[in-house]
Design a protein around this motif. Structure first.
Motif, PDB file in Angstrom:
ATOM      1  N   LYS A  56       0.857  -0.994  -0.384  1.00 35.58           N
ATOM      2  CA  LYS A  56       0.319  -0.202  -0.470  1.00 35.58           C
ATOM      3  C   LYS A  56       0.642   1.159   0.234  1.00 35.58           C
ATOM      4  CE  LYS A  56      -4.147   2.022   1.839  1.00 35.58           C
ATOM      5  NZ  LYS A  56      -5.459   2.211   3.294  1.00 35.58           N
ATOM      6  N   THR A  57       1.954   1.577   0.026  1.00 35.10           N
ATOM      7  CA  THR A  57       3.139   2.266   0.811  1.00 35.10           C
ATOM      8  C   THR A  57       4.132   2.667  -0.616  1.00 35.10           C
ATOM      9  OG1 THR A  57       5.441   1.015   1.411  1.00 35.10           O
ATOM     10  CG2 THR A  57       3.840   1.762   2.945  1.00 35.10           C
ATOM     11  N   CYS A  58       3.589   1.781  -1.785  1.00 36.75           N
ATOM     12  CA  CYS A  58       4.053   2.160  -3.192  1.00 36.75           C
ATOM     13  C   CYS A  58       2.907   2.244  -3.672  1.00 36.75           C
ATOM     14  CB  CYS A  58       4.929   0.178  -3.522  1.00 36.75           C
ATOM     15  SG  CYS A  58       5.962  -0.034  -2.573  1.00 36.75           S
ATOM     16  N   THR A  59       1.654   2.154  -3.657  1.00 38.63           N
ATOM     17  CA  THR A  59       0.465   2.244  -4.816  1.00 38.63           C
ATOM     18  C   THR A  59       0.691   3.335  -5.730  1.00 38.63           C
ATOM     19  OG1 THR A  59      -0.606   2.835  -3.304  1.00 38.63           O
ATOM     20  CG2 THR A  59      -1.417   1.355  -3.762  1.00 38.63           C
ATOM     21  N   ALA A  60       1.103   5.036  -4.753  1.00 43.98           N
ATOM     22  CA  ALA A  60       0.706   6.281  -5.006  1.00 43.98           C
ATOM     23  C   ALA A  60       2.448   6.886  -6.050  1.00 43.98           C
ATOM     24  CB  ALA A  60       1.291   7.593  -4.102  1.00 43.98           C
ATOM     25  N   HIS A  61       3.364   5.834  -5.577  1.00 41.16           N
ATOM     26  CA  HIS A  61       4.752   5.976  -6.348  1.00 41.16           C
ATOM     27  C   HIS A  61       3.834   5.717  -8.013  1.00 41.16           C
ATOM     28  CE1 HIS A  61       8.886   4.566  -7.839  1.00 41.16           C
ATOM     29  NE2 HIS A  61       8.345   5.799  -7.971  1.00 41.16           N
ATOM     30  N   LEU A  62       3.521   3.966  -7.389  1.00 43.86           N
ATOM     31  CA  LEU A  62       3.047   2.839  -9.099  1.00 43.86           C
ATOM     32  C   LEU A  62       2.405   4.108  -9.930  1.00 43.86           C
ATOM     33  CD1 LEU A  62       2.966  -0.484  -7.580  1.00 43.86           C
ATOM     34  CD2 LEU A  62       4.568   0.042  -8.963  1.00 43.86           C
ATOM     35  N   SER A  63       1.478   4.696  -9.079  1.00 40.73           N
ATOM     36  CA  SER A  63       0.260   5.000 -10.091  1.00 40.73           C
ATOM     37  C   SER A  63       1.286   6.567 -10.648  1.00 40.73           C
ATOM     38  CB  SER A  63      -0.285   5.966  -9.646  1.00 40.73           C
ATOM     39  OG  SER A  63      -1.228   4.861  -8.849  1.00 40.73           O
ATOM     40  N   LEU A  64       1.843   6.736 -10.534  1.00 29.73           N
ATOM     41  CA  LEU A  64       2.741   8.097 -11.347  1.00 29.73           C
ATOM     42  C   LEU A  64       3.852   6.962 -11.992  1.00 29.73           C
ATOM     43  CD1 LEU A  64       4.263  10.427  -7.572  1.00 29.73           C
ATOM     44  CD2 LEU A  64       1.922  10.571  -8.790  1.00 29.73           C
ATOM     45  N   VAL A  65       4.132   6.408 -11.325  1.00 34.00           N
ATOM     46  CA  VAL A  65       5.079   5.301 -12.702  1.00 34.00           C
ATOM     47  C   VAL A  65       4.515   5.655 -14.046  1.00 34.00           C
ATOM     48  CG1 VAL A  65       6.338   4.040 -13.264  1.00 34.00           C
ATOM     49  CG2 VAL A  65       6.753   5.306 -11.415  1.00 34.00           C
ATOM     50  N   THR A  66       3.170   5.328 -13.688  1.00 31.65           N
ATOM     51  CA  THR A  66       2.241   4.925 -14.318  1.00 31.65           C
ATOM     52  C   THR A  66       1.672   5.710 -15.906  1.00 31.65           C
ATOM     53  OG1 THR A  66       1.390   2.863 -13.438  1.00 31.65           O
ATOM     54  CG2 THR A  66       0.117   3.193 -15.183  1.00 31.65           C
ATOM     55  N   ILE A  67       1.570   6.684 -14.626  1.00 32.68           N
ATOM     56  CA  ILE A  67       0.745   8.129 -15.382  1.00 32.68           C
ATOM     57  C   ILE A  67       1.487   8.936 -16.684  1.00 32.68           C
ATOM     58  CG2 ILE A  67      -1.640   8.290 -13.940  1.00 32.68           C
ATOM     59  CD1 ILE A  67       0.030  10.698 -13.488  1.00 32.68           C
ATOM     60  N   TYR A  68       2.909   8.754 -16.084  1.00 38.00           N
ATOM     61  CA  TYR A  68       4.301   9.223 -16.844  1.00 38.00           C
ATOM     62  C   TYR A  68       4.667   8.575 -17.772  1.00 38.00           C
ATOM     63  CZ  TYR A  68       8.271  11.748 -17.710  1.00 38.00           C
ATOM     64  OH  TYR A  68      10.007  12.611 -18.602  1.00 38.00           O
ATOM     65  N   PHE A  69       5.218   7.459 -17.671  1.00 41.45           N
ATOM     66  CA  PHE A  69       5.744   6.314 -18.724  1.00 41.45           C
ATOM     67  C   PHE A  69       5.022   5.559 -19.547  1.00 41.45           C
ATOM     68  CE2 PHE A  69       9.104   7.023 -15.414  1.00 41.45           C
ATOM     69  CZ  PHE A  69      10.259   7.069 -16.110  1.00 41.45           C
TER      70      PHE A  69
END
Length: 323
Positions: free
Chosen positions: A246-259
């Motif tokens: 759960k602590t990674c979900t925000a970062h994973l979302s950012l990675v997805t919408i950027y790359f």
């Protein structure tokens, strides 16, 4: 830029136009609605990123290495959209498609610097999550304020030097034919292709930068999450796995919408209509800075707690003033 010019001979005369013409959105029907949409995106981006930076600054609990990187990402997002969106509106909505030679190179420098820093900030946040999950007992010793600040300063210096070289190589080109840039901003690829002398250095360096600022960060983040997944697979209970993930979900979302949008656009770009490609590329540049603060507000518990604290404090102060 004299260094770049002297490197290939002092007797060469460069043909430099007084201005370039950016023609990206010209001729596309109903574009006025898109400009209104861009203005809305820009306003949300400014408000959202400013709010995230204010929260981190005001709340002492958010002054951690992780939120130093989040603050920097919000600042870069704000700077990037502020460099790009108002200029797009000025170029196309206000019908000023001409941009001076030096202004165009400056515009390119700021746009590419901000896009590059967005990717590298995601790497910094990936480092934070990797150390937090793989070395939870040593997290505070390994992920210090000094380490994160040094990492971010290195990224800034690396990006500035890299894009300074990009601009320097473009000053070596002569533009003796067209000065029309078929893009929505001063796009490096579109500019060097207009050169009528040897464009090989710009071509090679451009491909190197794509690897350094897109390919390499994505590879590092992918390997980081492979290591995180392996570590979580050894955690005893499902509850502990979910809590850590759960602590990674925000970062994973950012990675997805950027790359992801960039990967899709570049992979099928040859099959897209040129106008559709320009619009898609503009969205991949403008959308992530708007969505990043929204994602952090919705998915990060610390940010939610900070917002509640500020609202409670404001309500309390309001009651005291009323009484």
């Amino acid at each position: 830029m004299e260094f770049f010019n002297s490197a290939i001979g002092k007797n060469i005369t460069f043909v430099r136009p007084a201005y370039f013409v950016i023609s990206g959105f010209i001729g596309i029907p109903n574009m006025k609605y898109y400009y209104v949409f861009l203005f809305f995106v820009y306003v949300v981006s400014v408000v959202g990123n400013t709010a995230v930076m204010a929260l981190i600054y005001l709340d002492n609990n958010l002054r951690t290495p992780k939120y130093i990187a989040v603050f920097n990402l919000a600042f870069v997002d704000l700077l990037g959209n502020s460099a790009l969106v108002p200029k797009i509106i000025d170029l196309f909505l206000l019908n000023h498609p001409n941009i001076g030679y030096a202004d165009c190179l400056t515009f390119l420098f700021f746009c590419y610097s901000c896009l590059s820093l967005q990717a590298l900030n995601l790497v910094a946040l990936s480092c934070d999550r990797l150390i937090a999950i793989m070395y939870p007992l040593h997290y505070q010793a390994k992920m210090t304020h000094k380490f994160m600040l040094c990492l971010i300063i290195f990224f800034w210096l690396f990006v500035i030097v890299s894009n300074f070289i990009t601009v320097g190589l473009l000053t070596r080109l002569s533009f003796c034919n067209s000065v029309v840039i078929n893009s929505y901003f001063c796009d490096h690829g579109q500019i060097y292709r207009l050169g009528c002398n040897d464009t090989t250095p710009s071509l090679i360096y451009g491909r190197l930068l794509i690897f350094l600022f897109l390919g390499l960060p994505l590879m590092f983040i992918t390997v980081s999450y492979a290591c995180i997944g392996y570590t979580l697979s050894k955690v005893a209970t499902l509850q502990e796995k979910m809590k850590a993930f759960k602590t990674c979900t925000a970062h994973l979302s950012l990675v997805t919408i950027y790359f992801l949008p960039q990967a899709v656009t570049f992979s099928i770009g040859g099959n897209l209509d040129p106008n559709a490609r320009i619009i898609n590329l503009s969205l991949t540049s403008i959308f992530p800075p708007m969505l990043n603060p929204i994602i952090y507000v919705l998915q990060t518990q610390e940010i939610k707690v900070s917002i509640r604290k500020i609202f409670k404090k404001t309500r309390r102060q309001t009651k005291i003033m009323v009484q």
